[in-house]
Motif scaffolding. Sequence first.
Motif, short mmCIF file in Angstrom:
data_model
loop_
_atom_site.label_atom_id
_atom_site.label_comp_id
_atom_site.label_asym_id
_atom_site.label_seq_id
_atom_site.Cartn_x
_atom_site.Cartn_y
_atom_site.Cartn_z
N LYS A 189 -40.97 -3.41 50.30
CA LYS A 189 -41.49 -4.73 49.97
C LYS A 189 -40.51 -5.49 49.08
O LYS A 189 -40.22 -6.67 49.31
CB LYS A 189 -42.83 -4.57 49.26
N ALA A 190 -39.95 -4.79 48.09
CA ALA A 190 -38.98 -5.43 47.19
C ALA A 190 -37.72 -5.81 47.96
O ALA A 190 -37.18 -6.91 47.77
CB ALA A 190 -38.65 -4.48 46.04
N ALA A 191 -37.23 -4.94 48.82
CA ALA A 191 -36.01 -5.22 49.59
C ALA A 191 -36.21 -6.44 50.50
O ALA A 191 -35.32 -7.30 50.61
CB ALA A 191 -35.61 -4.01 50.40
N ASN A 192 -37.36 -6.52 51.14
CA ASN A 192 -37.62 -7.66 52.02
C ASN A 192 -37.74 -8.96 51.22
O ASN A 192 -37.28 -10.00 51.67
CB ASN A 192 -38.89 -7.42 52.84
N ARG A 193 -38.34 -8.88 50.04
CA ARG A 193 -38.43 -10.07 49.19
C ARG A 193 -37.04 -10.52 48.75
O ARG A 193 -36.74 -11.72 48.72
CB ARG A 193 -39.28 -9.80 47.97
N PHE A 194 -36.20 -9.54 48.38
CA PHE A 194 -34.84 -9.89 47.98
C PHE A 194 -34.08 -10.52 49.14
O PHE A 194 -33.36 -11.50 48.96
CB PHE A 194 -34.08 -8.65 47.49
N ALA A 195 -34.24 -9.97 50.33
CA ALA A 195 -33.53 -10.49 51.49
C ALA A 195 -33.96 -11.92 51.80
O ALA A 195 -33.13 -12.79 52.10
CB ALA A 195 -33.76 -9.60 52.70
N LEU A 196 -35.26 -12.17 51.71
CA LEU A 196 -35.74 -13.54 51.95
C LEU A 196 -35.19 -14.51 50.92
O LEU A 196 -34.80 -15.63 51.26
CB LEU A 196 -37.27 -13.56 51.93
N ALA A 197 -35.16 -14.08 49.67
CA ALA A 197 -34.64 -14.95 48.61
C ALA A 197 -33.14 -15.19 48.79
O ALA A 197 -32.66 -16.30 48.57
CB ALA A 197 -34.91 -14.33 47.25
N ASP A 251 -29.89 -19.14 41.41
CA ASP A 251 -29.91 -17.94 40.58
C ASP A 251 -31.19 -17.82 39.78
O ASP A 251 -31.67 -16.72 39.53
CB ASP A 251 -28.71 -17.92 39.64
N SER A 252 -31.77 -18.92 39.38
CA SER A 252 -33.00 -18.86 38.58
C SER A 252 -34.17 -18.35 39.41
O SER A 252 -34.99 -17.55 38.92
CB SER A 252 -33.32 -20.23 38.00
N ILE A 253 -34.26 -18.78 40.65
CA ILE A 253 -35.33 -18.30 41.53
C ILE A 253 -35.12 -16.82 41.83
O ILE A 253 -36.07 -16.04 41.85
CB ILE A 253 -35.37 -19.13 42.84
N PHE A 254 -33.86 -16.42 42.02
CA PHE A 254 -33.58 -15.02 42.29
C PHE A 254 -33.90 -14.16 41.06
O PHE A 254 -34.39 -13.04 41.20
CB PHE A 254 -32.12 -14.84 42.71
N ALA A 255 -33.65 -14.68 39.87
CA ALA A 255 -33.98 -13.94 38.64
C ALA A 255 -35.49 -13.75 38.51
O ALA A 255 -35.95 -12.67 38.11
CB ALA A 255 -33.43 -14.68 37.43
N SER A 256 -36.26 -14.76 38.88
CA SER A 256 -37.72 -14.60 38.83
C SER A 256 -38.19 -13.61 39.89
O SER A 256 -39.14 -12.85 39.66
CB SER A 256 -38.42 -15.94 39.00
N ILE A 305 -36.45 -11.03 40.84
CA ILE A 305 -36.12 -9.73 40.27
C ILE A 305 -37.22 -9.27 39.31
O ILE A 305 -37.66 -8.12 39.36
CB ILE A 305 -34.76 -9.78 39.55
N GLU A 306 -37.70 -10.18 38.46
CA GLU A 306 -38.76 -9.83 37.52
C GLU A 306 -40.03 -9.40 38.23
O GLU A 306 -40.66 -8.41 37.86
CB GLU A 306 -39.05 -11.01 36.59
N GLN A 307 -40.43 -10.14 39.27
CA GLN A 307 -41.63 -9.81 40.03
C GLN A 307 -41.49 -8.44 40.71
O GLN A 307 -42.42 -7.64 40.70
CB GLN A 307 -41.93 -10.87 41.07
N ASN A 308 -40.34 -8.19 41.29
CA ASN A 308 -40.14 -6.93 41.99
C ASN A 308 -40.06 -5.76 41.02
O ASN A 308 -40.49 -4.64 41.35
CB ASN A 308 -38.89 -6.99 42.87
N GLU A 361 -33.19 2.44 48.26
CA GLU A 361 -33.27 2.51 46.80
C GLU A 361 -32.00 1.94 46.16
O GLU A 361 -32.07 1.20 45.18
CB GLU A 361 -33.50 3.95 46.37
N ASN A 362 -30.84 2.27 46.75
CA ASN A 362 -29.58 1.75 46.22
C ASN A 362 -29.53 0.22 46.32
O ASN A 362 -29.05 -0.46 45.41
CB ASN A 362 -28.39 2.36 46.96
N PHE A 363 -30.00 -0.33 47.44
CA PHE A 363 -29.99 -1.78 47.62
C PHE A 363 -30.87 -2.47 46.59
O PHE A 363 -30.47 -3.47 45.98
CB PHE A 363 -30.44 -2.15 49.03
N VAL A 364 -32.06 -1.93 46.37
CA VAL A 364 -32.98 -2.52 45.39
C VAL A 364 -32.37 -2.44 44.00
O VAL A 364 -32.43 -3.40 43.22
CB VAL A 364 -34.36 -1.85 45.46
#
Length: 110
Positions: free
Chosen positions: A16-24, A32-37, A39-42, A63-66
């Motif tokens: 779930k975290a990896a897919n959220r990161f990929a979408l962002a 960068d600010s949206i990506f930082a938020s 990161i906090e949520q994930n 796990e390494n990617f996250v």
Amino acid sequence: MNDKAKRVKYLRALEKAANRFALALKKEDFSDSIFASSIEQNLKLLNKCEPVYLDSTYSKELENFVNLCCFSQLDRFELISKFNTLEKIKKQNQYKKTKHKNQLYDNLFS
């Protein structure tokens, strides 16, 4: 909770975290600010579940990617390429069943 349930819960949280990161990362209006938020949520999501030992190559790379997304200072395009290699590993583990396997053997022996 038994080990298998912990493992499944941890893997689902990682995916779930990896897919959220990929979408962002793939958004046209990346900031960068949206990506930082993100990161906090994930990180909140990942802190809810207990980390377990992962043995398959896909799960280790996941796990390494996250971890790279959360704790490294790589730029956007490097992270996207890491995600693409992760998807390649995931697709390698899937296979297609040959539809007409018996016909293949009939053609060889006739």
